[in-house]
Design a protein around this motif. Structure first.
Motif, PDB file in Angstrom:
ATOM      1  N   VAL A 178      38.796 -43.439  20.224  1.00  0.00           N
ATOM      2  CA  VAL A 178      38.391 -43.257  21.622  1.00  0.00           C
ATOM      3  C   VAL A 178      37.041 -42.552  21.618  1.00  0.00           C
ATOM      4  O   VAL A 178      36.959 -41.332  21.510  1.00  0.00           O
ATOM      5  N   ARG A 179      35.973 -43.305  21.746  1.00  0.00           N
ATOM      6  CA  ARG A 179      34.640 -42.712  21.613  1.00  0.00           C
ATOM      7  C   ARG A 179      34.249 -41.861  22.818  1.00  0.00           C
ATOM      8  O   ARG A 179      33.561 -40.845  22.685  1.00  0.00           O
ATOM      9  N   ARG A 180      34.664 -42.263  24.018  1.00  0.00           N
ATOM     10  CA  ARG A 180      34.175 -41.589  25.230  1.00  0.00           C
ATOM     11  C   ARG A 180      34.999 -40.332  25.481  1.00  0.00           C
ATOM     12  O   ARG A 180      36.220 -40.394  25.697  1.00  0.00           O
ATOM     13  N   LEU A 181      34.325 -39.192  25.482  1.00  0.00           N
ATOM     14  CA  LEU A 181      34.997 -37.901  25.641  1.00  0.00           C
ATOM     15  C   LEU A 181      34.249 -37.050  26.652  1.00  0.00           C
ATOM     16  O   LEU A 181      33.048 -36.839  26.520  1.00  0.00           O
ATOM     17  N   LEU A 182      34.965 -36.567  27.654  1.00  0.00           N
ATOM     18  CA  LEU A 182      34.441 -35.584  28.601  1.00  0.00           C
ATOM     19  C   LEU A 182      35.171 -34.273  28.397  1.00  0.00           C
ATOM     20  O   LEU A 182      36.401 -34.253  28.225  1.00  0.00           O
ATOM     21  N   VAL A 183      34.425 -33.175  28.417  1.00  0.00           N
ATOM     22  CA  VAL A 183      35.002 -31.846  28.234  1.00  0.00           C
ATOM     23  C   VAL A 183      34.633 -30.980  29.434  1.00  0.00           C
ATOM     24  O   VAL A 183      33.448 -30.864  29.781  1.00  0.00           O
ATOM     25  N   VAL A 184      35.630 -30.367  30.064  1.00  0.00           N
ATOM     26  CA  VAL A 184      35.389 -29.412  31.139  1.00  0.00           C
ATOM     27  C   VAL A 184      35.275 -28.033  30.501  1.00  0.00           C
ATOM     28  O   VAL A 184      36.249 -27.520  29.943  1.00  0.00           O
ATOM     29  N   SER A 185      34.105 -27.455  30.578  1.00  0.00           N
ATOM     30  CA  SER A 185      33.848 -26.176  29.933  1.00  0.00           C
ATOM     31  C   SER A 185      33.588 -25.108  30.995  1.00  0.00           C
ATOM     32  O   SER A 185      34.220 -25.111  32.052  1.00  0.00           O
ATOM     33  N   ALA A 186      32.662 -24.218  30.726  1.00  0.00           N
ATOM     34  CA  ALA A 186      32.356 -23.127  31.653  1.00  0.00           C
ATOM     35  C   ALA A 186      30.912 -22.700  31.445  1.00  0.00           C
ATOM     36  O   ALA A 186      30.303 -22.968  30.400  1.00  0.00           O
ATOM     37  N   MET A 187      30.374 -22.022  32.434  1.00  0.00           N
ATOM     38  CA  MET A 187      29.011 -21.519  32.320  1.00  0.00           C
ATOM     39  C   MET A 187      28.958 -20.277  31.432  1.00  0.00           C
ATOM     40  O   MET A 187      29.925 -19.546  31.297  1.00  0.00           O
TER      41      MET A 187
END
Length: 219
Positions: free
Chosen positions: A105-114
């Motif tokens: 699965v090449r497409r990866l989104l990560v919810v991070s933080a400032m």
């Protein structure tokens, strides 16, 4: 599109699941507790029970196999201590990243933080400082991957106000608030935008429609 979302019962994840389902996609929510399966189902997603703090990369990759995209939206939560900031916000994110690559699965989104790239402020609460370091280490591990088409999204302070569909999205925005509705809308738009690959973007409330903001941020 078949998308697996870690932290599938979380508030941002549920919003994203609804958006994906509403356009005919197949969202799957990865959850630690079977008791949260109803939340995922109500959001229109298929629940996948898996504890990222104890699972192996092979076990997670099997759940990801056949997906078109993966989204890491899990977190230890505000009531957790330093140990879980490390096991969830860093280790689970890195495990999910490794499993995505192993599953193809090449497409990866990560919810991070400032504010996670540098050393935390000296006056920071120890638990919050550990959280910032854990998120920073996870982001660095993701950015080091050349076998994944990753995007890292760093929202400002999250609110439950109704989304406006208008945001500010850039490499650096300055600190401010953003609604969870608008975070989910931006995640959806980033999934659809190939030019967002390789970008780390901050997100706050703003005046630019989501689609335009995404297009401008990744030029």
């Amino acid at each position: 599109m078949r998308t697996v979302i870690a932290g599938g019962a979380g508030q941002i994840a549920q919003r994203l699941e609804r958006l994906l389902r509403s356009r005919g996609d197949t969202p799957l929510g990865l959850i630690r507790s079977p008791q949260k399966a109803d939340l995922v189902q109500e959001a229109g997603a298929e629940p996948l029970v898996c504890d990222l703090e104890s699972a192996s990369v092979e076990e997670v990759s099997e759940l990801l196999r056949g997906a078109d995209a993966a989204v890491f939206a899990a977190g230890a939560g505000p009531g957790s201590g330093e140990a879980r900031k490390e096991t969830v916000d860093r280790a689970a994110a890195e495990l999910f990243t490794d499993a995505s690559a192993r599953a193809g699965v090449r497409r990866l989104l990560v919810v991070s933080a400032m504010g996670v790239d540098g050393e935390p402020p000296a006056e920071a609460d120890p638990v919050f400082a550990t959280y910032l370091r854990a998120k920073g280490a996870a982001d660095a591990a993701v950015r080091a991957r050349t076998d994944l088409d990753w995007t890292i999204l760093r929202p400002g302070r999250l609110t439950d106000d109704p989304g406006t569909g208008r945001v500010e999205l850039a490499a650096h925005t300055g600190r401010s608030e953003v609604t969870r509705d608008d975070v989910a809308a931006v995640l959806l738009a980033l999934l659809d935008e190939p030019l967002s690959v390789g970008h780390t973007l901050e997100l706050v409330n703003g005046d630019v429609p989501v689609a335009e903001a995404v297009a401008a941020a990744v030029r």
